[in-house]
Design a protein around this motif. Structure first.
Motif, PDB file in Angstrom:
ATOM      1  N   PHE A 171      42.505  41.853  44.030  1.00  0.00           N
ATOM      2  CA  PHE A 171      42.219  40.205  43.628  1.00  0.00           C
ATOM      3  C   PHE A 171      43.292  39.744  42.823  1.00  0.00           C
ATOM      4  O   PHE A 171      44.477  40.270  42.301  1.00  0.00           O
ATOM      5  N   ILE A 172      43.485  38.360  43.196  1.00  0.00           N
ATOM      6  CA  ILE A 172      44.746  37.637  42.435  1.00  0.00           C
ATOM      7  C   ILE A 172      43.998  36.667  41.503  1.00  0.00           C
ATOM      8  O   ILE A 172      42.828  36.584  41.488  1.00  0.00           O
ATOM      9  N   THR A 173      44.802  36.320  40.747  1.00  0.00           N
ATOM     10  CA  THR A 173      44.251  35.334  39.568  1.00  0.00           C
ATOM     11  C   THR A 173      45.080  34.245  39.219  1.00  0.00           C
ATOM     12  O   THR A 173      46.362  34.434  39.336  1.00  0.00           O
ATOM     13  N   SER A 174      44.825  33.140  39.063  1.00  0.00           N
ATOM     14  CA  SER A 174      45.470  31.789  38.695  1.00  0.00           C
ATOM     15  C   SER A 174      44.682  30.811  37.807  1.00  0.00           C
ATOM     16  O   SER A 174      43.359  31.150  37.935  1.00  0.00           O
ATOM     17  N   SER A 175      45.327  30.061  37.342  1.00  0.00           N
ATOM     18  CA  SER A 175      44.249  29.085  36.373  1.00  0.00           C
ATOM     19  C   SER A 175      43.408  28.202  37.277  1.00  0.00           C
ATOM     20  O   SER A 175      42.370  28.069  36.791  1.00  0.00           O
ATOM     21  N   ILE A 176      43.627  27.851  38.392  1.00  0.00           N
ATOM     22  CA  ILE A 176      42.687  27.281  39.265  1.00  0.00           C
ATOM     23  C   ILE A 176      41.782  27.999  40.247  1.00  0.00           C
ATOM     24  O   ILE A 176      40.564  27.945  39.968  1.00  0.00           O
ATOM     25  N   ALA A 177      42.484  29.121  40.637  1.00  0.00           N
ATOM     26  CA  ALA A 177      41.538  30.026  41.440  1.00  0.00           C
ATOM     27  C   ALA A 177      40.490  30.884  40.483  1.00  0.00           C
ATOM     28  O   ALA A 177      39.544  31.187  40.962  1.00  0.00           O
ATOM     29  N   GLY A 178      41.060  31.060  39.294  1.00  0.00           N
ATOM     30  CA  GLY A 178      40.193  31.854  38.596  1.00  0.00           C
ATOM     31  C   GLY A 178      40.690  33.569  38.976  1.00  0.00           C
ATOM     32  O   GLY A 178      41.590  33.916  38.993  1.00  0.00           O
ATOM     33  N   ILE A 179      39.564  33.982  39.395  1.00  0.00           N
ATOM     34  CA  ILE A 179      39.736  35.250  40.220  1.00  0.00           C
ATOM     35  C   ILE A 179      39.199  35.223  41.749  1.00  0.00           C
ATOM     36  O   ILE A 179      38.165  34.689  42.129  1.00  0.00           O
ATOM     37  N   PHE A 180      40.103  35.822  42.362  1.00  0.00           N
ATOM     38  CA  PHE A 180      39.963  35.764  44.031  1.00  0.00           C
ATOM     39  C   PHE A 180      40.079  36.955  44.430  1.00  0.00           C
ATOM     40  O   PHE A 180      41.178  37.439  44.642  1.00  0.00           O
ATOM     41  N   PRO A 181      39.179  37.528  45.257  1.00  0.00           N
ATOM     42  CA  PRO A 181      39.228  38.913  46.151  1.00  0.00           C
ATOM     43  C   PRO A 181      40.399  38.621  47.264  1.00  0.00           C
ATOM     44  O   PRO A 181      40.527  37.398  47.738  1.00  0.00           O
ATOM     45  N   VAL A 182      41.134  39.851  47.545  1.00  0.00           N
ATOM     46  CA  VAL A 182      42.027  39.753  48.319  1.00  0.00           C
ATOM     47  C   VAL A 182      41.311  40.836  49.507  1.00  0.00           C
ATOM     48  O   VAL A 182      41.114  41.989  49.312  1.00  0.00           O
ATOM     49  N   LEU A 183      41.195  40.448  50.649  1.00  0.00           N
ATOM     50  CA  LEU A 183      41.011  41.128  51.824  1.00  0.00           C
ATOM     51  C   LEU A 183      42.023  42.109  52.269  1.00  0.00           C
ATOM     52  O   LEU A 183      41.667  43.264  52.437  1.00  0.00           O
ATOM     53  N   ARG A 184      43.267  41.741  52.521  1.00  0.00           N
ATOM     54  CA  ARG A 184      44.137  42.444  53.027  1.00  0.00           C
ATOM     55  C   ARG A 184      45.508  42.018  52.637  1.00  0.00           C
ATOM     56  O   ARG A 184      45.501  40.910  52.423  1.00  0.00           O
ATOM     57  N   ILE A 185      46.428  42.934  52.487  1.00  0.00           N
ATOM     58  CA  ILE A 185      47.881  42.674  52.342  1.00  0.00           C
ATOM     59  C   ILE A 185      48.714  43.199  53.728  1.00  0.00           C
ATOM     60  O   ILE A 185      48.678  44.627  53.947  1.00  0.00           O
ATOM     61  N   GLU A 186      49.065  42.321  54.643  1.00  0.00           N
ATOM     62  CA  GLU A 186      49.417  42.982  55.762  1.00  0.00           C
ATOM     63  C   GLU A 186      48.344  43.838  56.543  1.00  0.00           C
ATOM     64  O   GLU A 186      47.084  43.344  56.583  1.00  0.00           O
ATOM     65  N   ASN A 187      48.659  45.040  57.012  1.00  0.00           N
ATOM     66  CA  ASN A 187      47.816  45.963  57.311  1.00  0.00           C
ATOM     67  C   ASN A 187      46.804  46.711  56.527  1.00  0.00           C
ATOM     68  O   ASN A 187      46.223  47.797  56.956  1.00  0.00           O
ATOM     69  N   ILE A 188      47.070  46.529  55.210  1.00  0.00           N
ATOM     70  CA  ILE A 188      46.324  47.289  54.303  1.00  0.00           C
ATOM     71  C   ILE A 188      45.110  46.549  53.680  1.00  0.00           C
ATOM     72  O   ILE A 188      45.269  45.828  53.574  1.00  0.00           O
ATOM     73  N   GLU A 189      43.853  47.067  54.111  1.00  0.00           N
ATOM     74  CA  GLU A 189      42.720  46.342  53.629  1.00  0.00           C
ATOM     75  C   GLU A 189      42.062  46.964  52.382  1.00  0.00           C
ATOM     76  O   GLU A 189      42.320  48.138  52.028  1.00  0.00           O
ATOM     77  N   PHE A 190      41.261  46.096  51.925  1.00  0.00           N
ATOM     78  CA  PHE A 190      40.723  46.544  50.749  1.00  0.00           C
ATOM     79  C   PHE A 190      39.183  46.417  50.817  1.00  0.00           C
ATOM     80  O   PHE A 190      38.750  45.332  51.033  1.00  0.00           O
ATOM     81  N   LYS A 191      38.461  47.401  50.844  1.00  0.00           N
ATOM     82  CA  LYS A 191      36.931  47.399  51.359  1.00  0.00           C
ATOM     83  C   LYS A 191      35.994  47.010  50.146  1.00  0.00           C
ATOM     84  O   LYS A 191      35.158  46.522  50.477  1.00  0.00           O
ATOM     85  N   GLN A 192      36.548  46.988  49.061  1.00  0.00           N
ATOM     86  CA  GLN A 192      35.370  46.609  47.691  1.00  0.00           C
ATOM     87  C   GLN A 192      35.891  45.222  47.045  1.00  0.00           C
ATOM     88  O   GLN A 192      37.231  45.071  47.123  1.00  0.00           O
ATOM     89  N   ARG A 193      35.019  44.904  46.412  1.00  0.00           N
ATOM     90  CA  ARG A 193      35.239  43.448  45.572  1.00  0.00           C
ATOM     91  C   ARG A 193      34.347  43.564  44.363  1.00  0.00           C
ATOM     92  O   ARG A 193      34.255  42.841  43.842  1.00  0.00           O
ATOM     93  N   SER A 194      33.611  44.894  44.102  1.00  0.00           N
ATOM     94  CA  SER A 194      32.857  44.701  42.903  1.00  0.00           C
ATOM     95  C   SER A 194      33.183  44.412  41.695  1.00  0.00           C
ATOM     96  O   SER A 194      32.607  43.530  41.095  1.00  0.00           O
ATOM     97  N   PHE A 195      34.373  44.705  41.247  1.00  0.00           N
ATOM     98  CA  PHE A 195      34.669  44.376  39.897  1.00  0.00           C
ATOM     99  C   PHE A 195      35.306  42.936  40.034  1.00  0.00           C
ATOM    100  O   PHE A 195      34.823  42.238  38.802  1.00  0.00           O
ATOM    101  N   ALA A 196      35.947  42.512  40.963  1.00  0.00           N
ATOM    102  CA  ALA A 196      36.279  41.009  41.055  1.00  0.00           C
ATOM    103  C   ALA A 196      35.104  40.140  40.879  1.00  0.00           C
ATOM    104  O   ALA A 196      34.983  39.018  40.242  1.00  0.00           O
ATOM    105  N   GLU A 197      33.991  40.608  41.654  1.00  0.00           N
ATOM    106  CA  GLU A 197      32.834  39.853  41.698  1.00  0.00           C
ATOM    107  C   GLU A 197      32.059  39.912  40.296  1.00  0.00           C
ATOM    108  O   GLU A 197      31.368  38.990  39.889  1.00  0.00           O
ATOM    109  N   TYR A 198      32.207  40.956  39.732  1.00  0.00           N
ATOM    110  CA  TYR A 198      31.736  40.950  38.277  1.00  0.00           C
ATOM    111  C   TYR A 198      32.770  39.988  37.298  1.00  0.00           C
ATOM    112  O   TYR A 198      31.885  39.349  36.566  1.00  0.00           O
TER     113      TYR A 198
END
Length: 250
Positions: free
Chosen positions: A210-237
């Protein structure tokens, strides 16, 4: 005038971007401290007191008439300049997750401008536009040693089980205000936080990103090019915590 051409004339305007909601501006004092530090590093005059900074921002927010938003703040010749920042985040984008392309340009870990927030960010804009033309939402910068730094306008985190990883600041990145808060909250929740030197091969088996910024707060990342991240439970918490919550969280 001489100071203008030595600093401002070359795009070296320190600035801060602050998120606000109905309860007011988020992490206002932390933004002020970082703002002041940027002027000190650049050798620019900074006579602004925190109370004046706070009062001016709160008055501006009240005049905006919005429930939430972002404000960009500059300080030029003893005057605060404030403008509303466009919000580009949406529920649809949050549901999907950010898609990042690795930037062609490398960050220089020795460049002091990577560690402070100034308007000298042309390369960030150029690389993000390039990523968007190729179907991504933004880009991810590496440094000259191929270590992961940050996204174009955000810090980045990874999770593997109960360990949180984020690039070490000495990789050449801006120490974000929300980044600092996420590190603090993660440790409080019992996670081990490692400020690490990560290469692309190191993140292939991470559970989530996930990425963080003052405006976005916490934002899940789906993929970095061909590397996919299947989970987002911690970001959602994290976004369930009031200080990180945003209207586009779903």
């Amino acid at each position: 005038m001489e100071e203008f051409f030595r600093s401002y004339g070359f795009g070296l305007f320190p600035f801060e971007t602050i998120y606000f909601d109905k309860k007011g501006a988020h992490f206002l004092y932390e933004h002020f401290v970082r703002f002041k530090r940027a002027f000190w590093i650049l050798g620019l005059r900074f006579d602004l007191e925190f109370e004046k900074f706070k009062e001016t921002l709160e008055r501006y927010i009240a005049c905006c008439g919005k429930d939430y938003g972002g404000v960009r703040i500059l300080y030029v010749d003893g005057n605060l300049i404030l403008e509303q920042k466009e919000i580009r985040y949406s529920k649809e984008l949050f549901q999907k997750g950010f898609e990042l392309k690795i930037a062609r340009t490398r960050k220089d870990k020795a460049n002091i401008l990577n560690y402070i927030k100034t308007t000298n960010i042309g390369v960030n804009l150029i690389e993000e536009k390039s990523a968007k033309r190729k179907g991504f939402d933004s880009c991810l910068f590496l440094n000259q040693d191929d270590f992961i730094c940050e996204a174009a306008f955000a810090n980045i985190f990874f999770r593997k089980d109960k360990v949180i990883y984020t690039p070490h600041v000495l990789c050449g990145l801006l120490p974000g205000v929300v980044r600092k808060q996420v590190i603090r909250v993660s440790e409080k929740l019992g996670y081990m936080v490692k400020k690490a030197y990560l290469k692309i091969e190191d993140i292939k088996n991470m559970d989530e990103c996930f990425i963080t910024s003052s405006i976005a707060g916490i934002f899940p990342v789906l993929r970095i090019e061909n590397i996919e991240f299947k989970q987002r439970s911690f970001a959602e918490y994290l976004v369930s915590i009031e200080t990180f919550n945003r209207p586009w969280v779903c």
